[in-house]
Scaffold this motif. Structure first.
Motif, PDB file in Angstrom:
ATOM      1  N   ARG B 133       0.849  -1.200   0.000  1.00 41.10           N
ATOM      2  CA  ARG B 133       0.000   0.000   0.000  1.00 41.10           C
ATOM      3  C   ARG B 133       0.875   1.237   0.000  1.00 41.10           C
ATOM      4  N   THR B 134       0.418   2.267  -0.737  1.00 37.48           N
ATOM      5  CA  THR B 134       1.136   3.541  -0.707  1.00 37.48           C
ATOM      6  C   THR B 134       0.556   4.385   0.414  1.00 37.48           C
ATOM      7  N   ILE B 135       1.438   4.833   1.298  1.00 35.53           N
ATOM      8  CA  ILE B 135       1.010   5.583   2.486  1.00 35.53           C
ATOM      9  C   ILE B 135       1.601   6.995   2.405  1.00 35.53           C
ATOM     10  N   PRO B 136       0.794   8.004   2.714  1.00 39.76           N
ATOM     11  CA  PRO B 136       1.345   9.362   2.698  1.00 39.76           C
ATOM     12  C   PRO B 136       2.181   9.646   3.947  1.00 39.76           C
ATOM     13  N   VAL B 137       3.458   9.400   3.846  1.00 38.44           N
ATOM     14  CA  VAL B 137       4.368   9.695   4.967  1.00 38.44           C
ATOM     15  C   VAL B 137       4.609  11.203   4.993  1.00 38.44           C
ATOM     16  N   MET B 138       4.728  11.776   6.191  1.00 38.25           N
ATOM     17  CA  MET B 138       4.886  13.227   6.308  1.00 38.25           C
ATOM     18  C   MET B 138       6.342  13.594   6.577  1.00 38.25           C
ATOM     19  N   LYS B 139       6.793  14.608   5.895  1.00 40.18           N
ATOM     20  CA  LYS B 139       8.137  15.113   6.173  1.00 40.18           C
ATOM     21  C   LYS B 139       8.015  16.541   6.699  1.00 40.18           C
ATOM     22  N   PRO B 457     -12.777  16.018  -6.113  1.00 44.67           N
ATOM     23  CA  PRO B 457     -11.726  15.518  -7.000  1.00 44.67           C
ATOM     24  C   PRO B 457     -10.680  14.656  -6.290  1.00 44.67           C
ATOM     25  N   PHE B 458     -10.669  14.670  -4.974  1.00 44.00           N
ATOM     26  CA  PHE B 458      -9.608  13.940  -4.272  1.00 44.00           C
ATOM     27  C   PHE B 458     -10.082  12.655  -3.611  1.00 44.00           C
ATOM     28  N   GLU B 459     -11.264  12.211  -3.998  1.00 47.87           N
ATOM     29  CA  GLU B 459     -11.775  10.924  -3.524  1.00 47.87           C
ATOM     30  C   GLU B 459     -10.885   9.811  -4.071  1.00 47.87           C
ATOM     31  N   GLY B 460     -10.574   8.833  -3.264  1.00 47.07           N
ATOM     32  CA  GLY B 460      -9.782   7.721  -3.780  1.00 47.07           C
ATOM     33  C   GLY B 460     -10.663   6.599  -4.308  1.00 47.07           C
ATOM     34  N   GLU B 461     -10.015   5.581  -4.871  1.00 53.12           N
ATOM     35  CA  GLU B 461     -10.784   4.442  -5.388  1.00 53.12           C
ATOM     36  C   GLU B 461     -10.774   3.271  -4.409  1.00 53.12           C
ATOM     37  N   SER B 462      -9.868   3.311  -3.431  1.00 50.30           N
ATOM     38  CA  SER B 462      -9.704   2.166  -2.550  1.00 50.30           C
ATOM     39  C   SER B 462     -10.895   1.983  -1.621  1.00 50.30           C
ATOM     40  N   GLU B 463     -11.171   0.730  -1.283  1.00 52.37           N
ATOM     41  CA  GLU B 463     -12.271   0.455  -0.356  1.00 52.37           C
ATOM     42  C   GLU B 463     -11.772   0.322   1.076  1.00 52.37           C
ATOM     43  N   ASP B 464     -10.452   0.268   1.262  1.00 52.87           N
ATOM     44  CA  ASP B 464      -9.960   0.074   2.622  1.00 52.87           C
ATOM     45  C   ASP B 464      -8.858   1.053   3.002  1.00 52.87           C
ATOM     46  N   GLN B 465      -8.755   2.145   2.240  1.00 57.80           N
ATOM     47  CA  GLN B 465      -7.720   3.121   2.567  1.00 57.80           C
ATOM     48  C   GLN B 465      -8.152   4.514   2.122  1.00 57.80           C
ATOM     49  N   ASP B 466      -7.925   5.497   2.980  1.00 56.83           N
ATOM     50  CA  ASP B 466      -8.190   6.882   2.604  1.00 56.83           C
ATOM     51  C   ASP B 466      -7.049   7.359   1.716  1.00 56.83           C
ATOM     52  N   GLN B 467      -7.345   7.661   0.456  1.00 56.46           N
ATOM     53  CA  GLN B 467      -6.281   8.044  -0.487  1.00 56.46           C
ATOM     54  C   GLN B 467      -6.252   9.534  -0.792  1.00 56.46           C
ATOM     55  N   THR B 468      -7.039  10.289  -0.018  1.00 58.71           N
ATOM     56  CA  THR B 468      -7.160  11.715  -0.319  1.00 58.71           C
ATOM     57  C   THR B 468      -5.804  12.406  -0.437  1.00 58.71           C
ATOM     58  N   LEU B 469      -4.946  12.195   0.559  1.00 58.53           N
ATOM     59  CA  LEU B 469      -3.678  12.927   0.547  1.00 58.53           C
ATOM     60  C   LEU B 469      -2.786  12.525  -0.614  1.00 58.53           C
ATOM     61  N   LEU B 470      -2.909  11.280  -1.046  1.00 53.10           N
ATOM     62  CA  LEU B 470      -2.114  10.848  -2.202  1.00 53.10           C
ATOM     63  C   LEU B 470      -2.596  11.578  -3.449  1.00 53.10           C
ATOM     64  N   LYS B 471      -3.913  11.685  -3.568  1.00 57.04           N
ATOM     65  CA  LYS B 471      -4.490  12.391  -4.723  1.00 57.04           C
ATOM     66  C   LYS B 471      -4.104  13.865  -4.695  1.00 57.04           C
ATOM     67  N   VAL B 472      -4.186  14.461  -3.518  1.00 57.44           N
ATOM     68  CA  VAL B 472      -3.871  15.881  -3.394  1.00 57.44           C
ATOM     69  C   VAL B 472      -2.394  16.103  -3.722  1.00 57.44           C
ATOM     70  N   ASN B 473      -1.566  15.166  -3.280  1.00 59.29           N
ATOM     71  CA  ASN B 473      -0.138  15.256  -3.562  1.00 59.29           C
ATOM     72  C   ASN B 473       0.120  15.280  -5.076  1.00 59.29           C
ATOM     73  N   GLU B 474      -0.626  14.467  -5.821  1.00 54.52           N
ATOM     74  CA  GLU B 474      -0.484  14.479  -7.287  1.00 54.52           C
ATOM     75  C   GLU B 474      -0.887  15.834  -7.850  1.00 54.52           C
ATOM     76  N   ARG B 475      -2.003  16.341  -7.330  1.00 57.88           N
ATOM     77  CA  ARG B 475      -2.493  17.643  -7.804  1.00 57.88           C
ATOM     78  C   ARG B 475      -1.464  18.740  -7.489  1.00 57.88           C
ATOM     79  N   LEU B 476      -0.902  18.662  -6.297  1.00 57.72           N
ATOM     80  CA  LEU B 476       0.089  19.664  -5.888  1.00 57.72           C
ATOM     81  C   LEU B 476       1.264  19.678  -6.864  1.00 57.72           C
ATOM     82  N   LYS B 477       1.708  18.469  -7.248  1.00 58.76           N
ATOM     83  CA  LYS B 477       2.834  18.396  -8.177  1.00 58.76           C
ATOM     84  C   LYS B 477       2.478  19.089  -9.497  1.00 58.76           C
TER      85      LYS B 477
END
Ligand code: B12
Lengths: 229, 510
Positions: B133-139, B457-477
């Motif tokens: 799983r891809t997890i949004p680690v914070m720096k 726009p930042f809703e994820g597709e996963s049924e068992d993981q909140d993917q919002t931050l991953l989506k937002v991270n893509e948008r930020l890039k």
């Protein structure tokens, strides 16, 4: 000239314009011929029905599907486009040989099963199937198993599409399968089911041929099930 | 006329006219007795000339004066304070025009966070099911100039951000008190074509900052017409104390004729009463005292009523933002500013939560929705602020931009009119006679005209993981990859030639 007309049909499917009264996605199209008028013109100028169907209506609908997948189009765009295709098909109807719809995709009888009144999802599936070139006979809501089977036989349908949204009515889908068996029609008529409480497992359980999770899956499954061997 | 922001058609009036007058009276009474404790001699003498009385005292190591300001001095200042203030912008189309009695609300950034927190997606294997799983680690890093430039560039891209307040504190090794302001202002002005507002840390740099702004605006007079920079002064230390050094800056800015926000930020429960009346009576008195000094220094100078009342957290006495009392305080202050016919600077969108995501967004959404109902002209602190303003998260800022879009959309007009009624009847009739009785065709029209809110726009597709931050991270890039709206090479050269202390790495043409 004929190429031009076909292109205009494609474009008007994309714009979701049934006829000249409709507005399109782009501004200022109201008043221009829509799909119905364009198909009539194409027929009048002797363009082959197959050409109109495959390179005009179906092609347009395929492009709509692609635009949906890339996120450019939304469900209202798809439905509007499918309605435009339907308007074109109406004009084509008298020109098609009975029992053959030109594209050879076949006939589907759709219904929401007995005691169930939910039809938004079923309508979406019906409209999209029509847009994809199937002939759809929609029996509406709260339809008893016997009536569904009777209609399927009358219409020469190769597939029935059943919808149920309630735990309490989904078992009525099994009755349709049984009724087909009783009438000796089971190997001629396939059964596709859908609706939120249903699933692939449930389809297997009641002996249906397939399950579709949404309108796009419905098109895919219908194409598979009706593919001529 | 500026089209930025959103018009709130019928501002919510929490206070009745009688209650507003009661608070006004209470604040004026407080300014007379106990009065303000002023640490700035020039202010004391200005207030004295206008009719106040002062009594010298000693507070620790400092001279101070108990100044009793009579109501007439305050009322006189409110007479001269303009009711329209324009915040200029490098791109004049982005100007923000504040009308004290108007209903247009604008959202902007702030404050000066010590930390920058960004998402670094990382792949982990679950011990539970063996799946990757891809997890949004914070720096988390200390704020610096580079981060400030990145957030200014991001601010330019966010369509719901109407004005920019520098949001990260710069703690680079080569930044000192002596060169911080010029670098902060340049970093902002070189990346943002929207209004830039900021405090000035060091009085000695005010002139350099103004000089820089003049070069950008095209001269002294042009700068006053299109003030590409506006200022914030925290001239009040709650409760009711006037700070010497800041008063000095406030007077200098007033004399320059540039817009200034009088910002006062009492904390209900520690530096102000926690109850609504007590808090608002005090913060209102503080804002009025600041406005009065500003107007005495230069009658008619553009000034903004800046009240940032917050509530104390009961467990650690930090500021608390996403709570009902905060909304009450701020909505009341917007009404008070309107009553005085002075444009209002308000607050929404700070989270106590330390990390971006669900908890932070819930806290923010609450104030984004509530505070603008009172129609303050400016809503600051609205983008990316976490951890009670300690931390800025660019991902959260992108998420906030979307949520502010929702808050703005809420105030769209209803569209009820005679013509629309006729259209509706026709539509219903048509649909009733159509095969499936569906309104999709009509929805499509609105969808295409941009009249339907765009969803999530930042809703994820996963049924068992909140993917919002991953989506937002893509948008930020994507947003960060967009072109920069730098100042021209010529303007940059002029600024660098005439501004000692600017660090060369900020020059995009180097
Ligand atoms: C709208 C709605 C209604 C409307 C229906 C209006 C209409 N014209 O259809 C009304 C108000 C009439 C209604 C009534 C009732 N409803 Co109702 N209703 C809903 C609701 C909110 C949305 C259904 C819907 O339209 N979804 C949108 C469409 C696009 O999705 P869909 O139907 O799932 O269809 C998609 C797929 O499933 C698939 N699909 C559907 N059919 C088919 C067919 C085939 C062949 C294929 C391949 C695919 C396919 O493709 C579609 C498109 O993607 C659902 C909640 C929900 N989340 O589902 C409850 C829900 C279905 N209703 C429910 C209930 C309980 C009722 C009532 C009993 C309430 C009551 N006490 O009166 C009555 C029953 C009436 C009756 N006898 O049927 C429950 C059912 C619980 C259960 N599992 O049994 C639900 C789940 C709400 C809930 N959570 O409690 N309802």
């Amino acid at each position: 000239m004929s190429k031009n007309l076909i292109d205009q049909i494609v474009n008007n499917v994309l714009q979701g314009r049934r006829n000249n009264d409709d507005e399109g996605i782009e501004e200022g199209m109201t008043g221009d011929p829509g799909v119905a008028e364009l198909v009539q013109e194409a027929l009048d100028s002797g363009i082959d029905t197959n050409d109109i169907l495959l390179n005009g209506l179906s092609k347009g609908m395929e492009m709509v599907g692609e635009k949906y997948e890339t996120g450019e189009y939304f469900i209202p765009d798809m439905l509007t486009a499918a309605e435009a295709v339907e308007a074109g098909m109406k004009v084509m109807e008298p020109h098609l040989v009975k029992g053959e719809d030109g594209s050879g995709k076949g006939t589907v009888v759709m219904a929401t099963v007995e005691k169930d009144l939910h039809d938004i999802g079923k309508n979406l599936v019906s409209i999209m199937l029509k847009g994809a070139g199937f002939t759809v006979v929609d029996l509406g809501i709260d339809v008893p198993a016997a009536r569904i089977v009777e209609a399927a036989e009358e219409e020469g349908a190769g597939l029935v599409g059943l919808s149920a949204l309630l735990n309490t009515t989904m078992s009525n889908m099994g009755d349709v399968v049984k009724e087909l068996e009783t009438k000796g029609l089971r190997d001629k008529i396939k059964v596709l089911i859908g609706g939120a409480p249903t699933s692939e497992d449930f389809a297997r359980e009641i002996g249906a041929d397939s399950y579709g999770k949404d309108a796009f899956a419905a098109i895919k499954e219908a194409e598979k099930l009706l593919k001529k061997v | 006329m500026s089209e930025r922001g959103i018009v709130v058609h019928k501002p919510y009036a929490r206070l009745s006219r009688e209650q507003i007058e009661m608070i006004d009276k209470a604040s004026l009474d407080l300014l007379e007795n106990p009065g303000v404790l002023c640490y700035h001699e020039e202010s004391v003498s200005m207030l004295g000339k206008a009719g106040s009385t002062a009594k010298k005292t000693r507070e620790g190591e400092h001279d101070a004066w108990w100044v009793s300001i009579p109501a007439k001095v305050i009322k006189q200042a409110l007479e001269t304070a303009p009711s329209t203030v324009t915040l200029g912008a490098r791109n004049p189309e982005n100007q923000v025009v504040l009308e004290a009695e108007g209903n247009r609300v604008h959202f902007g950034s702030g404050s000066e966070t010590n930390y920058w927190l960004e998402v670094k997606p990382e792949v982990f294997t679950s011990k539970e099911d063996g799946h990757e799983r891809t997890i949004p680690v914070m720096k988390r890093s200390r704020g610096n100039l580079d981060y400030l430039c990145r957030s200014a560039h991001l601010a330019e891209q966010l369509e719901n951000l109407d004005f920019f307040i520098r949001n990260v504190n710069v703690q680079d090794a080569d930044i000192t008190t002596g060169n911080k302001d010029v670098n902060v202002f340049f970093a902002a002005l070189n990346n943002v074509t929207k209004p830039v507002i900021s405090g000035v840390a060091d009085f000695d740099q005010l002139e350099k900052v103004v000089n820089m702004a003049e070069i950008i605006a095209g001269g002294r007079e042009e700068l006053v017409k299109n003030p590409v920079v506006s200022f914030i002064t925290s001239v009040i230390k709650s409760p009711l104390q006037i700070v010497g050094e800041t008063a000095e800056k406030l007077i200098a800015i007033a004399k320059l004729g540039l817009p200034v926000v009088i910002s006062t930020s009492p904390q209900g429960g520690s530096t102000a009463p926690i109850d609504e009346l007590g808090m608002v009576a005090q913060v209102n008195a503080e804002a009025l005292a600041g406005i009065t000094i500003n107007q005495l220094a230069n009658p008619g100078a553009p000034v903004i009523y800046g009240a940032v009342p917050v509530r104390a957290r009961m467990d650690d006495l930090h500021d608390m933002y996403g709570v009902p009392e905060f909304c009450h305080y701020n909505m009341d202050c917007a009404q008070m500013a309107r009553y005085y016919k002075v444009p209002c600077y308000s607050t929404a969108g700070v989270a106590d939560a330390r990390v971006p995501g669900i908890q932070a967004t819930v806290e923010k959404m609450y104030t984004y929705t509530a505070v603008p109902f009172a129609a303050p002209g400016l809503v600051h602190y609205a983008f990316g602020l976490l951890d009670k303003t300690q931390t800025f998260s660019p991902e959260q800022a992108v998420l906030d931009n979307h949520k502010i879009g929702m808050a703005k959309f809420l105030h769209r007009e209803s569209g009820v009119n005679e013509e629309a009624v006729e259209r509706t009847k026709k539509t219903v009739e048509e649909v009733m006679h159509s095969p499936y009785r569906m309104y999709a065709r009509y929805a499509r029209g609105m969808l295409r005209r941009g009249e339907i809110f765009g969803g999530f726009p930042f809703e994820g597709e996963s049924e068992d993981q909140d993917q919002t931050l991953l989506k937002v991270n893509e948008r930020l890039k994507e947003l960060e990859a967009r072109d920069h709206q730098y100042l021209s090479e010529e303007v940059c050269k002029k600024i660098f030639d005439s501004t000692p202390g600017l660090v060369p790495r900020l020059n995009p043409y180097k």
